[in-house]
Write an enzyme that holds these catalytic residues in place. Sequence first.
Site: not given
Ligand code: HGA
Length: 610
Positions: A2, A27, A74, A100-101, A483, A487, A490, A506, A605
């Site tokens: 985010c 992000r 995100w 964000n969080g 790695e 990659k 991803e 094995h 990221k």
């Molecule tokens: N929890 C919030 C913000 C998402 C977030 O910070 N993601 O890294 C949401 O889901 O919108």
Amino acid sequence: MCGIVGYIGKRNSQEILLEGLKKLEYRGYDSAGVAVYTASGLQIQKAKGRIANLESKLEEAPLNGSVGIGHTRWATHGKPSDVNSHPHTDNSMKFSVVHNGIIENYITLKEELIEKGHVFVSETDTEVISHLIADLYEGDILKAVQKAVKRMTGAFALGVLTEFEPDRLVAVRQASPLIIGIGEGENFIGSDIPAILEYTRNVFILNDGEMALLTREGVELMTLEGNFISREMFRVDWDIVTAEKAGFDHFMLKEIHEQPRAYRDTMGSRISADGTQVTLNELTTLTPEAIREINRVHIVACGTAYHAGMVGKYIIEKMARIPVEIDVASEYRYRSPIITKDTLVIVVSQSGETADTLAALREAKRCGAHVLAITNVVGSSVAREADDMIVTLAGPEIAVASTKAYTSQLVAFYLFGLHLAQTLGTQTAAEIAETLAALKALPEQVEAILEQAEAIKGVAEEMAKHDNLFFIGRGLDYAVALEGSLKLKEISYIHSEAYAAGELKHGTLALIEEGVPVIALATQHELLEKTVSNIKEVKARGANVLGIAVEGELELQKSVDSTFVIPKTLDVLAPALSVVPLQLLSYYASLARGNDVDKPRNLAKSVTVE
Ligand code: HGA
């Protein structure tokens, strides 16, 4: 994860917010939105998907005003959708929040607010913040936010606006990153520096438990309790071009090509002019006496940084003869690791904001360990909280799939391993000088590999037709195989597995059938014969093997279907070269499958949630 931006000034905020969000799109890209204080009040526009979708909506119906906040998401709570997009608001639509969080107690808060008559429209945790602030508002947005954050637990970087106070923007940081950009007659907030770099190089980096009140005229920093703080401004000296694509089609390709420069910069003045010594002057508390006290090392990291740590384990054990354990950061805290004051815990994080790594760092410090951070971001949380830091000079890494940050982390481990060896006398001066000479040759050798990118492209296009493939290797080659496999998964979404070459028999060998691609890393001379036997085992079952071999290893070349040759180096340094063709392979496989290389699905990221 985010991205948050905010602007208060005299210019049209919509443009600045959109440009800032584009810089933060790495992000998260589930949805994006902005709230702008316009002549008809606080107006919100948001759209599911990429920022381009939001941009189209704003082109049709622009939001004119010089104060605003924006968000690129995100999703953690609630699926990607228009309604779950930020900014969120309350029922009066007078308050607006980007976050964000994760608000861990959001269910309790939500129930309480519903009881009071608040009506919720989204599935997010974030929406409780806007309702809570509205509920606590008594004419001063700063005080309302201070009261609200006291009720919230979890991680939150916030940007908050209210229509009642159009000349104030409130920013909060608690366990999710946030910086403040200082301009002239205008100020900014951002989750990361690139968001504001076009407008100012002067920033305040907020610490956890701090907030800021931004007006056009200035910025006041304070604790969440409202005690004022004075802080020195941080001057960003990156070149803006480093944060742009500079003519490459994708950030990932540009970053792959920046590796020779990143190697040179990360080694820089840390190798003495006569090439005989490593000088890590930045280590302040990790004195020679402190180093002699270390009896075990823990390396803790996530994802690609964890794979760099696997190479780090090998380097430290080989060069310094200290036992090393390595852990995935999200597991470390929960397995009651034995951490004492003689333990050196090395945390590795490109962004320095990885929530799992930060939590592991705090646990290590709580147990009295000495913590060394290897990070790419000087002012990051990990950098600030660790006792010592080795900064990698990879420059900003924007592509979600890490390349130059990984290889710069390898360089940091080589330098640190040699520093330990010098201090502890576990290697002779001649051995150290030999490794340093080989280390200094790496940038040119990477350049030589990059010149063969076209050869890799053809192989990648062929591999992109398959849905399963395998990477195998022994010793350091196994670490690189992991790695390479990550990659590929991803960004190309091809399922792949990385196996210690001797382990296939094995169980996993059952999956090998006619035509399955196997990428065999065989750069470790002592293990070469054993690896060749394992290659023969998969070939006998029909696998199509691409060998990654060191120049001159003809025996190996006879055992595989095709070979990519890397220049000669010391075995211990081979990962710094052998990973490069694997990065290119993933890049071209992703392109061949028509994927968005820089923004792979479901990922983001800088993972700032646990
Ligand atoms: N929890 C919030 C913000 C998402 C977030 O910070 N993601 O890294 C949401 O889901 O919108």
